[in-house]
Design a protein around this motif. Sequence first.
Motif, short mmCIF file in Angstrom:
data_model
loop_
_atom_site.label_atom_id
_atom_site.label_comp_id
_atom_site.label_asym_id
_atom_site.label_seq_id
_atom_site.Cartn_x
_atom_site.Cartn_y
_atom_site.Cartn_z
N ARG A 43 -22.49 65.41 -37.25
CA ARG A 43 -23.41 64.47 -36.62
C ARG A 43 -24.61 65.23 -36.07
O ARG A 43 -24.46 66.21 -35.37
N SER B 272 -27.26 68.82 -37.55
CA SER B 272 -25.90 68.94 -37.05
C SER B 272 -25.65 70.39 -36.62
O SER B 272 -26.31 71.30 -37.10
N HIS C 121 -21.45 60.63 -50.32
CA HIS C 121 -20.84 61.66 -49.48
C HIS C 121 -21.26 63.05 -49.91
O HIS C 121 -20.55 64.01 -49.69
N ASP D 292 -23.22 65.08 -48.73
CA ASP D 292 -23.28 66.02 -47.61
C ASP D 292 -21.96 66.76 -47.43
O ASP D 292 -21.93 67.92 -47.03
N GLY E 159 -19.44 68.16 -42.22
CA GLY E 159 -18.44 67.12 -41.98
C GLY E 159 -17.13 67.47 -42.66
O GLY E 159 -17.02 68.45 -43.40
N LYS F 156 -19.91 59.75 -43.73
CA LYS F 156 -20.77 59.20 -42.68
C LYS F 156 -20.31 57.83 -42.23
O LYS F 156 -20.67 57.36 -41.16
N ARG F 157 -19.56 57.16 -43.11
CA ARG F 157 -19.11 55.84 -42.71
C ARG F 157 -18.20 55.92 -41.49
O ARG F 157 -18.00 54.96 -40.78
N PHE G 236 -18.73 57.65 -38.88
CA PHE G 236 -19.43 57.88 -37.61
C PHE G 236 -19.56 56.58 -36.86
O PHE G 236 -19.62 55.50 -37.44
N GLU H 45 -25.31 57.82 -31.28
CA GLU H 45 -26.34 57.83 -32.33
C GLU H 45 -27.61 57.11 -31.92
O GLU H 45 -28.67 57.38 -32.43
#
Length: 1991
Positions: A265, A323, A567, A569, A575, A911-912, A914, A1434
């Motif tokens: 994050r 992050s 995804h 990342d 992550g 990310k979902r 978060f 966020e």
Amino acid sequence: MALLVHLKTVSELRGRGDRIAKVTFRGQSFYSRVLENCEDVADFDEMFRWPVASTIDRNEMLEIQVFNYSKVFSNKLIGTFRMVLQKVVEENHVEVTDMLIDDNNAIIKTSLCVEVRYQGTDGTVGSWDDGDFLGDESLQEEEKDSQETDGLLPGSRPSSRPPGEKSFRSKGREKTKGGRDGEHKAGRSVFSAMKLGKNRSHKEEPQRPDEPAVLEMEDLDHLAIRLADGLDPDSVSLASVTALTTNVSNKRSKPDIKMEPSAGRPMDYQVSITVIEARQLVGLNMDPVVCVEVGDDKKYTSMKESTNCPYYNEYFVFDFHVSPDVMFDKIIKLSVIHSKNLLRSGTLVGSFKMDVGTVYSQPEHQFHHKWAILSDPDDISSGLKGYVKCDVAVVGKGDNIKTPHKANETDEDDIEGNLLLPEGVPPERQWARFYVKIYRAEGLPRMNTSLMANVKKAFIGENKDLVDPYVQVFFAGQKGKTSVQKSSYEPLWNEQVVFTDLFPPLCKRMKVQIRDSDKVNDVAIGTHFIDLRKISNDGDKGFLPTLGPAWVNMYGSTRNYTLLDEHQDLNEGLGEGVSFRARLLLGLAVEILDTSNPELTSSTEVQVEQATPISESCAGKMEEFFLFGAFLEASMIDRRNGDKPITFEVTIGNYGNEVDGLARPQRPRPRKEPGDEEEVDLIQNSSDDEASDGGDLASVSSTPPMRPQVTDRNYFHLPYLERKPCIYIKSWWPDQRRRLYNANIMDHIADKLEEGLNDVQEMIKTEKSYPERRLRGVLEELSCGCCRFLSLAEKDQGHSPRTRLDRERLKSCLRELESMGQQARTLRAQVKRHTVRDKLRLCQNFLQKLRFLADEPQHSIPDVFIWMMSNNKRVAYARVPSKDLLFSIVEEETGKDCAKVKTLFLKLPGKRGFGSAGWTVQAKLELYMWLGLSKQRKDFLCGLPCGFEEVKAAQGLGLHAFPPVSLVYAKKQVFQLRAHMYQARSLFAADSSGLSDPFARVFFINQSQCTEVLNETLCPTWDQMLVFDNLELYGEAQELRDDPPIIVIEIYDQDTMGKADFMGRTFAKPLVKMADEGYCPPRFPPQLEYYQIYRGNATAGDLLAAFELLQIGPSGKADLPPINGPVDMDRGPIMPVPVGIRPVLSKYRVEVLFWGLRDLKRVNLAQVDRPRVDIECAGKGVQSSLIHNYKKNPNFNTLVKWFEVDLPENELLHPPLNIRVVDCRAFGRYTLVGSHAVSSLRRFIYRPPDRSAPSWNTTGEVVVNMEPEVPIKKLETMVKLDATSDAVVKVDVAEEEKEKKKKKGTVEELDEEEPDESMLDWWSKYFASIDTMKEQLRQQEPSGIDLEEKDEMDNTEGLKGPVKSKEKARAAKEEKKKKTQTSGSGQGSEAPEKKKPKIDELKVYPKELESEFDNFEDWLHTFNLLRGKTGDDEDGSTEEERIVGRFKGSLCVYKVPLPEDVSREAGYDPTYGMFQGIPSNDPINVLVRVYVVRATDLHPADINGKADPYIAIRLGKTDIRDKENYISKQLNPVFGKSFDIEASFPMESMLTVAVYDWDLVGTDDLIGETKIDLENRFYSKHRATCGIAQTYSTHGYNIWRDPMKPSQILTRLCKDGKVDGPHFGPPGRVKVANRVFTGPSEIEDENGQRKPTDEHVALSALRHWEDIPRAGCRLVPEHVETRPLLNPDKPGIEQGRLELWVDMFPMDMPAPGTPLDISPRKPKKYELRVIIWNTDEVVLEDDDFFTGEKSSDIFVRGWLKGQQEDKQDTDVHYHSLTGEGNFNWRYLFPFDYLAAEEKIVISKKESMFSWDETEYKIPARLTLQIWDADHFSADDFLGAIELDLNRFPRGAKTAKQCTMDMATGEVDVPLVSIFKQKRVKGWWPVLARNENDEFELTGKVEAELHLLTAEEAEKNPVGLARNEPDPLEKPNRPDTSFIWFLNPLKSARYFLWHTYRWLLLKLLLLLLLLLLLALFLYSVPGYLVKKILGA
């Protein structure tokens, strides 16, 4: 090979007692479990197994001893059985019943029955035939039934022998049969100690012939006895307040509470770098620029001309929003570039780099005033290239940075002692090569659409792998990559990437990435980070970084290929990866380079070369692993997935991945070679037909699809009921279990430690007694754990570990744990009542270290993923590290979740997950897992809840060890759960009103219930019992009692529209009562406990509740304790918490002081006009009076009100108190403005004072003697500020030393200046004070303290982190210096180290005044009113943005009958209750005087990295903007201004002081602001209106500022505090209460007249006011406070600091005098006259053109540092042959000088485009350079010297005495200051660096320096060079120098003939020859013609 002993029964025992057996073979013992309360027969029924490495000899013995077991004393031997194994060896199987013998070898009656079998090969359970275990199947079934009914009765055992599987499984089950309840912990630890199997020898390594096959012996007797000593209160764990930390039985593992992945994050970061100066840059006469790079951002300093020690002092700030992982890997690079300009990029002199993480891990996240070493990356053989002094700081959101105090400059000039390197890194770093070897990868996913592949296949007919991988390695800002392997899922590279960097590197991590090469853009397939700290050790026995060759696993997005992978990342390493991507075989080695070696390539470019391939097996032998899982429950499935059938898929690596595993690891089943008997499969069963087709174990990796059923409106569950689906997967991995085993042992120790520390913290928090005992127990456990690790791991040392890292890590872990064990033992002895907290902190360090050590850098088996699939789509996942599931025969080595039921919460991928989406549980699984070698898999079901039958797949029927596809539970127990939900506090605000409408939803198995909704509160008291009926739990009753499933409690906010908002979640374990137990103490009724509520990773309040699970027996619910029906009918059918559980209440009175409301914001665009405050606590409350016109007067007119309420006796259970502000609108409407919940009333509880305490003792007199005025000392040096304006006072040698010097005869003319009053100003006082502050901070650093105290000190809050060793050494040195200085001075050792001039001082606070005086909330508290939802991270919305106003008031809570004496005191006013003596709150007019001193470290606001700051002040309607006095281009501006504002409290009480950046065009930007609440200061008892000065003075720089004199203030304070006094006695004495203060009794006025006065003694009483009994408190002294500047756009990150103070004077009192003058000191104008007389011994640079003689054309250039543009040159002394030059030349340098800061002040325009001049402050340094003049080429630089005008070496009398040492500073030479000497003449050396980078003497210059003030210079003018007035005579230069002009020919002859005569002669000859040749050629044709014609 193995020996198995089945110990069945021991009979004919005498008496009744606890029995235990010990079985010993080859010196290794196993213990049985303890059988409690046995009578004559002990039915052990246990199996023991010894893996043996060499065949058993027929003479070996087996020994079995039977003991009476005792918890306290040592076990008492009953008898022994010994047996020679001859028969066993022959027949492989013997069953014996025999008598025991006692100590005297006499036979006793007791007999024993045992079965022994010897297995030829290891790992298989022999070929058991069914007959071995009792007849046929039908019999087994009967046995099973009978056993299950028996098993219900505690303590009884089935007498018959259970079926084979059971005999193995019983071991696992017995673990819980130890003590009950209280002794649970102690009992359990015995068993764990007794069941420890020893480490088996690895079968992979055949026994070496020379060592005997004996396993090491460790006698467990003592350990077992010690652990079993249940009497020691230390080792018994207390159930902690968070009920999940203690875990009763061994069947379940702890769930993880925090849900949200924190990595990945983005956050705000700010990197600030100040480049102060550079020194010793290599090169001559350069123009250096410093380039600062962070990541990809570059910034440059300005250019300094012709100097190699430039001074910059420039500040750069870089802002990032990334992050943490990305941030900490960014590289900070400082490089010095020479002569950069617009056209050329300049040449690199040297650079320095480190990563951001290194800075962040420093104390305070910064390096302050440190020197970075520059090196040249292109030429590693050269040495260092210079130093750059800088500050580097990294701030994350919420970090606050303290600017450290600095010692004086001389300390910083010690470059070697202040290098920019982390602690422990050696200053001489060497160059090293880092070899990253990339061998191969496998299991890659496809990275291309199959469409293309199909087209290709159609055309070409070949099927290619759809990926083109290569590997890229990033390290220290460089990257290298391997070649691309086209189309390969299993690429083979065998290449190495070589980096060259300094070692140890300042970059922590190396990033290795497999990428897919693609024509458009390459994408990452997976990323792995190598943390260099984990693969090296910098200790004295440490090792260089090394790794592998080992496989590393890479995780990332799911494997199905899509063009836009959301995804992606995750594949970049951001992550938590959600799927296995690939694994890579790599190695890493480091080689330190010998830079003197000439063959070395000196560049640091990354190279890629071939690496030697390695054998298949070097990463470990391939073994078959077996993973088993059983799904016992799947509930809380999110409703979005509720409509389609659901399956769960378990994968390990690519095994088990049916959907998108694709590239299967091409791992063949290991081939069976003849004679390789190791490979006999576990379940071969002598039937070859199955093994042949490999179908013995087709993996089953997913559960059958099933439709979910509704639990409630949010969640669904899968109805597994009694049939639990199972999965099993076979996979092949290199066998590197040893690594994981060691990590597991350390994890176990760490978990135990963490649990213990949590307990201790909890005990301290809840004020339970004896936390120190528990801590001692924890330390005892820790040291035992460390010993245990040593004994287990040492066994490991025998098996040579696979890689060098394995060996080294093992050694270092052994060392670390050994020392940790010793430290724990020493600490244990030091734990005392008062040191618990400090020791607790040290233990936290142990915990961090253990966790660090346990993290294994070389992976082996990949993690296990559990995916929930809905409709064949992956929805949610959980990831379990494989080491947690790994099985081992030794209990400590087993993973913490192996063979246990684990509660898993599935989460959304990437990310979902978060934010709020990630907080909802996707599914909750109860999952049992086991992972181990297939060979060992006979025990894989041992930890399941008992009472099931296995259902096997068709081909596995009748096969014993074939895994089941599902389990059917025949037995179920019925329970009732009662959830007593009492209250919650500090919940999350989910509505825009700033409140919530909370209700709780309780989930247990597949039922859920809700409490009622309570509206508009953050602290609901539900007081409600929820009853869950008919809960069916499967498994044995006893297990359920010890280990019930967990309860999930979720808190929601009810919304009228839409679905409820999630507010947080917590877990609990219920207390279980079985049908046969009584409902009575000590266990029942349960106590209410606090459970921490989590929302994501953040805590979101506490829940106070209790849970009980009651078994419904055969007689139904009649046996349960009765439920009393609803008591209060008005709440409907809601049952309250029953009486035994709810807290005991008693009557309290709550008094509320209503003072006023402040800063209320608008509500729905309407202003608040008529607010009211409602106070509520536990259902009762009170309302304030209404404020009729908020604008006119926001204070309440009725001050004190009270209400009575019933509160729990236990203060920890007190409910919160709610403060709500409503606005009363027309027509009786109310709107909520904001609310505040006081979560803990403890600080407001009134406790009657202790009358016996000494402070109440008012009899007798105490005399406080004020030190009389010290005579004023001599002030020798001016006060100064150093580079970053951290002020330092320079005080020279003490007088005594001068005396000594005079005696020695070196008489120095020191102009001694009296510190004349007129000379001193406020700034002198300020700088002196800053020095004192630094001195105090320095003294806080402990120097020589003994260890025990040092531990104490290291852990006090004041010192962050232990003192650095360097500083320690320095401190010790200083101590010595002090002693030597003082012993000689005849005053004994008390003499101060430095004589400080007596300047009156003020107090400089390095922080806000509020933090020093507890926010001035001594009687008036400020409560922030909040409205609006609590922001999630966020949105970046902080607490600040939700504040809508403040309520000022206070509370007082006390039990109702108040003690009499309070109300009977004199002047007790009942209307004010407990709030006696508070001032009136009517409006009052005040004069506010704000003094702004200076700002430091401002955040740059302009593009040029500077700012043009000015001050803006707001108070109420007054808005002052001091725009015209902006300070140009300064980040450390000195403002020195005061502002007067008239204000009226309470309307205008919030003062805002802001710093703005002036802009020529556009609006001015806010840099930062600080807010001060003046009202609290004004009314505070600490008297913060005007600080109390140190001394009282009526004139001069220290004039008394307050309109009231000290005596008046004292009288007023005594009256207000009802204190007797003040009685001014004889002169110089005053008596207040029982304290007597003495002091001077006279004062001097301006004219020097002395008058008697009481003010001094009154002031001394004020300065010790805190000593006055009862009324005393510390008064605010005269001070300057330092406040951080904040900018609302960058919340939480400091933008600089502002130093200021505020005085307030009520307008109804006499007016104060004029404000103090604190305007900045004006620099004084000086003129420096420098006469260059002569030079000598100058190096000769030119070769004479003709004569070849060496000579130089010398001239001298000079400038005052920083003013190169004002440089002045002498004329040229041509053709000096001896290096002598004569000049008689005068330079004039006028300059402005700030004596206090020892800086020259110059103002100049930065560039032609600048609008105005910028002021620079630079050190006063004179530079003299010698040059060689050239006509046509550039002049050559010969050498230079730089003189610091404040301290430079005194010149030598003659050129002979002038040596190089004078300038290098290596020899102590007498230093002089031109500001004292005024006139100095002498010879100084001139130096330059040679090729080897060393200084050499290149000449000497004779100069005279004369300093005059501007006025003196005007009176006595002189000319420049040799001009009028006062001209200097022409120098007398020898002839040769002017020969040029007088006689050019002569000089040509002189020059040319001398040198070049031979050359000239040769040239002449050549010319003649050429001429002859030409003539010859010319005449030949004619001559020939003549000849031919014969003419």
